[in-house]
Design an enzyme around this catalytic site. Sequence first.
Site, PDB file in Angstrom:
ATOM      1  N   HIS A  35     -10.891   7.503 -14.938  1.00 46.21           N
ATOM      2  CA  HIS A  35     -10.461   6.618 -13.848  1.00 46.21           C
ATOM      3  C   HIS A  35     -10.923   7.211 -12.516  1.00 46.21           C
ATOM      4  O   HIS A  35     -10.944   8.423 -12.344  1.00 46.21           O
ATOM      5  CB  HIS A  35      -8.937   6.467 -13.872  1.00 46.21           C
ATOM      6  CG  HIS A  35      -8.464   5.362 -12.979  1.00 46.21           C
ATOM      7  ND1 HIS A  35      -8.364   5.505 -11.610  1.00 46.21           N
ATOM      8  CD2 HIS A  35      -8.110   4.078 -13.250  1.00 46.21           C
ATOM      9  CE1 HIS A  35      -7.954   4.352 -11.090  1.00 46.21           C
ATOM     10  NE2 HIS A  35      -7.798   3.480 -12.064  1.00 46.21           N
ATOM     11  N   GLU A  57     -14.474  -0.701 -12.535  1.00 47.10           N
ATOM     12  CA  GLU A  57     -13.498  -0.736 -11.445  1.00 47.10           C
ATOM     13  C   GLU A  57     -14.170  -0.295 -10.145  1.00 47.10           C
ATOM     14  O   GLU A  57     -14.263   0.913  -9.884  1.00 47.10           O
ATOM     15  CB  GLU A  57     -12.327   0.200 -11.755  1.00 47.10           C
ATOM     16  CG  GLU A  57     -11.557  -0.166 -13.002  1.00 47.10           C
ATOM     17  CD  GLU A  57     -10.111   0.312 -12.942  1.00 47.10           C
ATOM     18  OE1 GLU A  57      -9.234  -0.492 -13.228  1.00 47.10           O
ATOM     19  OE2 GLU A  57      -9.874   1.483 -12.589  1.00 47.10           O
ATOM     20  N   LYS A 115      -0.255   3.915 -13.591  1.00 46.85           N
ATOM     21  CA  LYS A 115      -0.485   5.078 -12.719  1.00 46.85           C
ATOM     22  C   LYS A 115       0.818   5.900 -12.634  1.00 46.85           C
ATOM     23  O   LYS A 115       1.532   5.983 -13.628  1.00 46.85           O
ATOM     24  CB  LYS A 115      -1.007   4.626 -11.360  1.00 46.85           C
ATOM     25  CG  LYS A 115      -2.197   3.659 -11.515  1.00 46.85           C
ATOM     26  CD  LYS A 115      -2.908   3.341 -10.251  1.00 46.85           C
ATOM     27  CE  LYS A 115      -4.071   2.389 -10.557  1.00 46.85           C
ATOM     28  NZ  LYS A 115      -4.913   2.105  -9.410  1.00 46.85           N
ATOM     29  N   SER A 174      -7.529  -4.967  -8.028  1.00 50.33           N
ATOM     30  CA  SER A 174      -6.779  -6.067  -7.405  1.00 50.33           C
ATOM     31  C   SER A 174      -6.759  -7.337  -8.247  1.00 50.33           C
ATOM     32  O   SER A 174      -6.848  -8.454  -7.715  1.00 50.33           O
ATOM     33  CB  SER A 174      -7.305  -6.351  -5.991  1.00 50.33           C
ATOM     34  OG  SER A 174      -7.149  -5.209  -5.170  1.00 50.33           O
ATOM     35  N   ASN A 180      -2.323  -0.448 -16.219  1.00 49.75           N
ATOM     36  CA  ASN A 180      -2.363   0.974 -15.893  1.00 49.75           C
ATOM     37  C   ASN A 180      -1.298   1.199 -14.829  1.00 49.75           C
ATOM     38  O   ASN A 180      -1.487   0.839 -13.671  1.00 49.75           O
ATOM     39  CB  ASN A 180      -3.757   1.350 -15.356  1.00 49.75           C
ATOM     40  CG  ASN A 180      -3.796   2.788 -14.858  1.00 49.75           C
ATOM     41  OD1 ASN A 180      -2.865   3.562 -15.099  1.00 49.75           O
ATOM     42  ND2 ASN A 180      -4.851   3.142 -14.153  1.00 49.75           N
ATOM     43  N   GLU A 233      -9.522   7.501  -9.781  1.00 52.03           N
ATOM     44  CA  GLU A 233      -8.537   8.383  -9.115  1.00 52.03           C
ATOM     45  C   GLU A 233      -8.605   9.786  -9.696  1.00 52.03           C
ATOM     46  O   GLU A 233      -8.375  10.770  -9.003  1.00 52.03           O
ATOM     47  CB  GLU A 233      -7.133   7.773  -9.238  1.00 52.03           C
ATOM     48  CG  GLU A 233      -6.974   6.563  -8.311  1.00 52.03           C
ATOM     49  CD  GLU A 233      -6.012   5.496  -8.788  1.00 52.03           C
ATOM     50  OE1 GLU A 233      -5.192   5.767  -9.689  1.00 52.03           O
ATOM     51  OE2 GLU A 233      -6.098   4.367  -8.257  1.00 52.03           O
ATOM     52  N   GLY A 258      -6.414  -1.394  -5.484  1.00 49.61           N
ATOM     53  CA  GLY A 258      -5.232  -1.295  -4.634  1.00 49.61           C
ATOM     54  C   GLY A 258      -5.453  -1.803  -3.220  1.00 49.61           C
ATOM     55  O   GLY A 258      -4.640  -1.555  -2.328  1.00 49.61           O
TER      56      GLY A 258
HETATM   57  P1  13P Z   1      -5.014  -2.359  -8.791  1.00 50.15           P
HETATM   58  O1  13P Z   1      -4.889  -3.475  -9.790  1.00 50.15           O
HETATM   59  O2  13P Z   1      -3.704  -1.932  -8.198  1.00 50.15           O
HETATM   60  O3  13P Z   1      -6.076  -2.645  -7.770  1.00 50.15           O
HETATM   61  O4  13P Z   1      -5.527  -1.072  -9.629  1.00 50.15           O
HETATM   62  C1  13P Z   1      -6.630  -1.187 -10.432  1.00 50.15           C
HETATM   63  C2  13P Z   1      -6.761   0.035 -11.265  1.00 50.15           C
HETATM   64  O5  13P Z   1      -7.090   1.096 -10.771  1.00 50.15           O
HETATM   65  C3  13P Z   1      -6.437  -0.078 -12.697  1.00 50.15           C
HETATM   66  O6  13P Z   1      -6.835   1.063 -13.383  1.00 50.15           O
END
Ligand code: 13P
Length: 249
Positions: free
Chosen positions: A95, A164, A11, A209, A9, A97, A170
């Site tokens: 997601h 997640e 983003k 992560s 992903n 976010e 992150g």
């Molecule tokens: P990270 O791997 O950067 O922690 O992000 C995870 C994520 O949100 C994947 O959708």
Amino acid sequence: MRTPFISANWKMNKTVDETVTFFKEFIPLVNDAKDVDIVIAPPFTSLQAAASIIKGTNISLAAQNVHFQEKGAYTGEISPVMLSEIGCSFVIIGHSERRQYFFETDEMVNKKIQTARKYGLDVIVCVGESLQEREAGKTFEVLKRQVVSGLKDIPSDSLVIAYEPIWAIGTGKTATTEQAQEAHNFIRDQLSALYPEASKEIRILYGGSVTPDNIDALMACPDVDGALVGGASLKAESFAKIVNFKRSL
Ligand code: 13P
């Protein structure tokens, strides 16, 4: 047997040029990868370029979001019809976010899944608790609500779930294998109440992560069937290492 499913992903990262550069390096690194579904979710603007460059490879394309209407006066939105046409097989829905910054509710997630399915897109549905919810002992309550409301009236076929935990996204703070397995097992229990037969076949990905260093241990958990990878998917070499994770015997 659930085939491992490893998805990137990206983003809001990578221009079209950067996307092309990534694939030129990435495709040869995963050419020989077998028995693994490889999916990449670039930003909307890179979908077209990605679709043409992955033609004939073992890589599939996902979008990161979709609107719940097929068309209409929704300025700035993208419909499932547009995504199917451009070559997407999957779409990431719900997601954290999007839930956090764009106020997506479980009901919106459910509507998006319904419309995406109607137009032939398979869905990767994200669920996960915040740190505050975990510390308050509400992890299972949150996961149950997200699974049950998000999947209301949704058939089980080709469903992929991503767990997640928000506190692991992150942050470099991965869930321990015990925490991941516990949450995945709980999610599978919820799925078995909804889909008594098919729940055994539904892939549940871990996200938060994930790196080349922790993927092997995560994939060794009985209910972890894949990964949804943010930061570590932006470099071809590191994402290829994740795709080529070492399987436990
Ligand atoms: P990270 O791997 O950067 O922690 O992000 C995870 C994520 O949100 C994947 O959708």
